[in-house]
Design a protein around this motif. Sequence first.
Motif, PDB file in Angstrom:
ATOM      1  N   ASP A  36     132.490 -20.637  58.393  1.00  0.00           N
ATOM      2  CA  ASP A  36     133.026 -19.284  58.526  1.00  0.00           C
ATOM      3  C   ASP A  36     134.531 -19.223  58.288  1.00  0.00           C
ATOM      4  O   ASP A  36     135.132 -18.148  58.352  1.00  0.00           O
ATOM      5  CB  ASP A  36     132.698 -18.730  59.917  1.00  0.00           C
ATOM      6  N   GLU A  37     135.135 -20.366  58.009  1.00  0.00           N
ATOM      7  CA  GLU A  37     136.571 -20.411  57.760  1.00  0.00           C
ATOM      8  C   GLU A  37     136.900 -19.965  56.339  1.00  0.00           C
ATOM      9  O   GLU A  37     136.136 -20.217  55.399  1.00  0.00           O
ATOM     10  CB  GLU A  37     137.086 -21.843  57.956  1.00  0.00           C
ATOM     11  N   LEU A  38     138.048 -19.337  56.180  1.00  0.00           N
ATOM     12  CA  LEU A  38     138.593 -19.077  54.854  1.00  0.00           C
ATOM     13  C   LEU A  38     139.200 -20.382  54.329  1.00  0.00           C
ATOM     14  O   LEU A  38     139.479 -21.302  55.120  1.00  0.00           O
ATOM     15  CB  LEU A  38     139.653 -17.979  54.921  1.00  0.00           C
ATOM     16  N   PRO A  39     139.419 -20.512  53.020  1.00  0.00           N
ATOM     17  CA  PRO A  39     139.933 -21.786  52.486  1.00  0.00           C
ATOM     18  C   PRO A  39     141.180 -22.303  53.192  1.00  0.00           C
ATOM     19  O   PRO A  39     141.290 -23.502  53.470  1.00  0.00           O
ATOM     20  CB  PRO A  39     140.213 -21.446  51.015  1.00  0.00           C
ATOM     21  N   LYS A  40     142.124 -21.425  53.518  1.00  0.00           N
ATOM     22  CA  LYS A  40     143.352 -21.865  54.179  1.00  0.00           C
ATOM     23  C   LYS A  40     143.161 -22.081  55.684  1.00  0.00           C
ATOM     24  O   LYS A  40     144.095 -22.496  56.370  1.00  0.00           O
ATOM     25  CB  LYS A  40     144.476 -20.862  53.934  1.00  0.00           C
ATOM     26  N   GLU A  41     141.956 -21.796  56.185  1.00  0.00           N
ATOM     27  CA  GLU A  41     141.654 -22.007  57.609  1.00  0.00           C
ATOM     28  C   GLU A  41     140.859 -23.278  57.837  1.00  0.00           C
ATOM     29  O   GLU A  41     140.453 -23.552  58.971  1.00  0.00           O
ATOM     30  CB  GLU A  41     140.853 -20.829  58.157  1.00  0.00           C
ATOM     31  N   GLN A  42     140.610 -24.063  56.811  1.00  0.00           N
ATOM     32  CA  GLN A  42     139.748 -25.231  56.973  1.00  0.00           C
ATOM     33  C   GLN A  42     140.214 -26.121  58.118  1.00  0.00           C
ATOM     34  O   GLN A  42     141.349 -26.584  58.148  1.00  0.00           O
ATOM     35  CB  GLN A  42     139.698 -26.049  55.680  1.00  0.00           C
ATOM     36  N   GLY A  43     139.322 -26.333  59.075  1.00  0.00           N
ATOM     37  CA  GLY A  43     139.626 -27.154  60.240  1.00  0.00           C
ATOM     38  C   GLY A  43     139.996 -26.357  61.469  1.00  0.00           C
ATOM     39  O   GLY A  43     140.098 -26.909  62.576  1.00  0.00           O
ATOM     40  N   ILE A  44     140.160 -25.025  61.341  1.00  0.00           N
ATOM     41  CA  ILE A  44     140.651 -24.261  62.490  1.00  0.00           C
ATOM     42  C   ILE A  44     139.583 -24.077  63.567  1.00  0.00           C
ATOM     43  O   ILE A  44     139.897 -24.034  64.758  1.00  0.00           O
ATOM     44  CB  ILE A  44     141.241 -22.899  62.042  1.00  0.00           C
ATOM     45  N   ALA A  45     138.311 -23.981  63.175  1.00  0.00           N
ATOM     46  CA  ALA A  45     137.248 -23.856  64.179  1.00  0.00           C
ATOM     47  C   ALA A  45     137.229 -25.082  65.083  1.00  0.00           C
ATOM     48  O   ALA A  45     137.123 -24.977  66.310  1.00  0.00           O
ATOM     49  CB  ALA A  45     135.890 -23.665  63.492  1.00  0.00           C
ATOM     50  N   HIS A  46     137.349 -26.257  64.481  1.00  0.00           N
ATOM     51  CA  HIS A  46     137.403 -27.502  65.263  1.00  0.00           C
ATOM     52  C   HIS A  46     138.694 -27.596  66.066  1.00  0.00           C
ATOM     53  O   HIS A  46     138.700 -28.045  67.212  1.00  0.00           O
ATOM     54  CB  HIS A  46     137.280 -28.692  64.315  1.00  0.00           C
ATOM     55  N   PHE A  47     139.815 -27.158  65.482  1.00  0.00           N
ATOM     56  CA  PHE A  47     141.090 -27.197  66.195  1.00  0.00           C
ATOM     57  C   PHE A  47     141.036 -26.312  67.439  1.00  0.00           C
ATOM     58  O   PHE A  47     141.551 -26.685  68.506  1.00  0.00           O
ATOM     59  CB  PHE A  47     142.215 -26.744  65.258  1.00  0.00           C
ATOM     60  N   ILE A  48     140.405 -25.156  67.333  1.00  0.00           N
ATOM     61  CA  ILE A  48     140.245 -24.266  68.494  1.00  0.00           C
ATOM     62  C   ILE A  48     139.446 -24.959  69.588  1.00  0.00           C
ATOM     63  O   ILE A  48     139.750 -24.830  70.779  1.00  0.00           O
ATOM     64  CB  ILE A  48     139.581 -22.942  68.063  1.00  0.00           C
ATOM     65  N   GLU A  49     138.435 -25.724  69.196  1.00  0.00           N
ATOM     66  CA  GLU A  49     137.655 -26.483  70.178  1.00  0.00           C
ATOM     67  C   GLU A  49     138.556 -27.399  71.001  1.00  0.00           C
ATOM     68  O   GLU A  49     138.331 -27.606  72.198  1.00  0.00           O
ATOM     69  CB  GLU A  49     136.586 -27.304  69.449  1.00  0.00           C
ATOM     70  N   HIS A  50     139.599 -27.942  70.381  1.00  0.00           N
ATOM     71  CA  HIS A  50     140.542 -28.810  71.082  1.00  0.00           C
ATOM     72  C   HIS A  50     141.485 -28.008  71.986  1.00  0.00           C
ATOM     73  O   HIS A  50     141.673 -28.336  73.159  1.00  0.00           O
ATOM     74  CB  HIS A  50     141.381 -29.605  70.070  1.00  0.00           C
ATOM     75  N   VAL A  51     142.095 -26.971  71.423  1.00  0.00           N
ATOM     76  CA  VAL A  51     143.194 -26.294  72.134  1.00  0.00           C
ATOM     77  C   VAL A  51     142.709 -25.224  73.111  1.00  0.00           C
ATOM     78  O   VAL A  51     143.515 -24.700  73.884  1.00  0.00           O
ATOM     79  CB  VAL A  51     144.202 -25.686  71.141  1.00  0.00           C
ATOM     80  N   ILE A  52     141.430 -24.942  73.113  1.00  0.00           N
ATOM     81  CA  ILE A  52     140.912 -23.943  74.043  1.00  0.00           C
ATOM     82  C   ILE A  52     141.016 -24.430  75.491  1.00  0.00           C
ATOM     83  O   ILE A  52     140.981 -23.646  76.439  1.00  0.00           O
ATOM     84  CB  ILE A  52     139.446 -23.585  73.679  1.00  0.00           C
ATOM     85  N   PHE A  53     141.213 -25.744  75.661  1.00  0.00           N
ATOM     86  CA  PHE A  53     141.356 -26.329  77.000  1.00  0.00           C
ATOM     87  C   PHE A  53     142.816 -26.482  77.420  1.00  0.00           C
ATOM     88  O   PHE A  53     143.101 -27.071  78.464  1.00  0.00           O
ATOM     89  CB  PHE A  53     140.688 -27.711  77.047  1.00  0.00           C
ATOM     90  N   LYS A  54     143.746 -25.988  76.632  1.00  0.00           N
ATOM     91  CA  LYS A  54     145.153 -26.311  76.843  1.00  0.00           C
ATOM     92  C   LYS A  54     145.952 -25.238  77.587  1.00  0.00           C
ATOM     93  O   LYS A  54     147.176 -25.292  77.599  1.00  0.00           O
ATOM     94  CB  LYS A  54     145.814 -26.607  75.496  1.00  0.00           C
ATOM     95  N   GLY A  55     145.272 -24.314  78.198  1.00  0.00           N
ATOM     96  CA  GLY A  55     145.989 -23.345  79.019  1.00  0.00           C
ATOM     97  C   GLY A  55     145.443 -21.934  78.882  1.00  0.00           C
ATOM     98  O   GLY A  55     145.091 -21.492  77.797  1.00  0.00           O
ATOM     99  N   THR A  56     145.334 -21.250  80.024  1.00  0.00           N
ATOM    100  CA  THR A  56     144.932 -19.843  80.047  1.00  0.00           C
ATOM    101  C   THR A  56     146.027 -19.049  80.758  1.00  0.00           C
ATOM    102  O   THR A  56     147.052 -19.599  81.169  1.00  0.00           O
ATOM    103  CB  THR A  56     143.590 -19.655  80.782  1.00  0.00           C
ATOM    104  N   LYS A  57     145.798 -17.770  80.921  1.00  0.00           N
ATOM    105  CA  LYS A  57     146.784 -16.929  81.592  1.00  0.00           C
ATOM    106  C   LYS A  57     146.993 -17.329  83.047  1.00  0.00           C
ATOM    107  O   LYS A  57     148.021 -17.003  83.644  1.00  0.00           O
ATOM    108  CB  LYS A  57     146.348 -15.465  81.507  1.00  0.00           C
ATOM    109  N   LYS A  58     146.043 -18.036  83.633  1.00  0.00           N
ATOM    110  CA  LYS A  58     146.196 -18.427  85.033  1.00  0.00           C
ATOM    111  C   LYS A  58     146.061 -19.925  85.295  1.00  0.00           C
ATOM    112  O   LYS A  58     146.183 -20.363  86.441  1.00  0.00           O
ATOM    113  CB  LYS A  58     145.204 -17.660  85.907  1.00  0.00           C
TER     114      LYS A  58
END
Length: 406
Positions: A36-58
């Motif tokens: 589902d990534e655009l060509p310039k987004e290649q790898g972003i779905a996986h990158f989000i999997e990593h950084v989604i654990f790196k901080g929330t609003k609380k």
Amino acid sequence: MKINTHILKNGIRLIHQQVESPAAHFGIIVNTGSRDELPKEQGIAHFIEHVIFKGTKKRKAYHIISRIEDVGGEINAYTSKEETAVYASFLNKYYDRSMELISDILTNSTFPDRELDREKEVVLEEINSYKDSPSELIFDDFDELLFDGHPIARNILGTPELVKSFTREDIFRFLQNNYHTDQMVLSSVGNISFEKFLNLAEKYFGDIPAHLRTRKRLLFDHYTPGIRRVKRDTFQTHCVIGNIAYNSKDKKRMGMVLLNNILGGQSMNSRLNLALRERHGMAYNVESNYTSYSDTGQFNVYFGTEHENLERALKLITKEFRLLKNKELGTLQLSKAKRQLIGQIALSSENRDDLMLTLGKSFLLYNKVDSLPKIYQKIEAITGKELQEIANEIFNESRLSTLIYE
């Protein structure tokens, strides 16, 4: 065990199986992946999997991990070509804690720049590690050969250059464009009632605004067989040979699963393992794989062998293809193959975190889940003639692509 389902007002689907166990498993599966990534987004779905654990609003990153691990649980995530999942395993009494945490991660992640920069280095090391493992890298390169020019062909990890370029704005844009409530499933296996699970789901996920998918995926509708040889400084020659195969909703999918298991599945008595490893000692690892996507699929055989054994190993594999194409399985052979696959499925269902993910993925894709007896019935209904027809379609030598690391 009874399976319960429900749909929240915002379109998020729920599936729950109550089991007698002190441990529980819960996760959210999203119908979004690297394709589902655009060509310039290649790898972003996986990158989000990593950084989604790196901080929330609380919560800061440490508090996210500790929230589950402090009570003996585990939290994890994965990204594939078509889906992303965040899930946890924990003691039953921590359902509320675990569901609240995953809701917080999903809806309130802030993606701080400092954490993004740090995690980019982690992903770059993951990419480098992958490049050092030809037995893994060859599958990604084979995707590029098989699905040439299509988003499915792209490596899930992305490229170092693109990973370095990702910003918070890129991440929020991808989430806005691809994380849709009608393409999410909350899946649960544990010892709580469905009523309690539903109440927790309403509490932590019910207020997420409805956001429905309107954009359709680019369908894969072309395939040109190819042969590619790549020079690599390795002790072994690595090879993948395969073809496109049936999509997730094709009536022949279950037959393909059975045929793949006969040829090179997980058991030591698969035909390829007996032919290459046991009889001729030509490979430590030989396997066949079948992966189905929403609009297409892939079948492949992988093996690693001494350089001088490559052609002989390919001839042995081709011989097994021809046997399955030219000769229908006998009654005893077919019955044995079915018993083996049914037994493997039954044993895998005992792994409850895998079961939770399987239930969620099935509900996400088919909007239903077949019971184990129903799956067994489908396997028992497969005929030898059907398997032979599938073999002639998928093992057609004029349609096979080959990638060799030599």
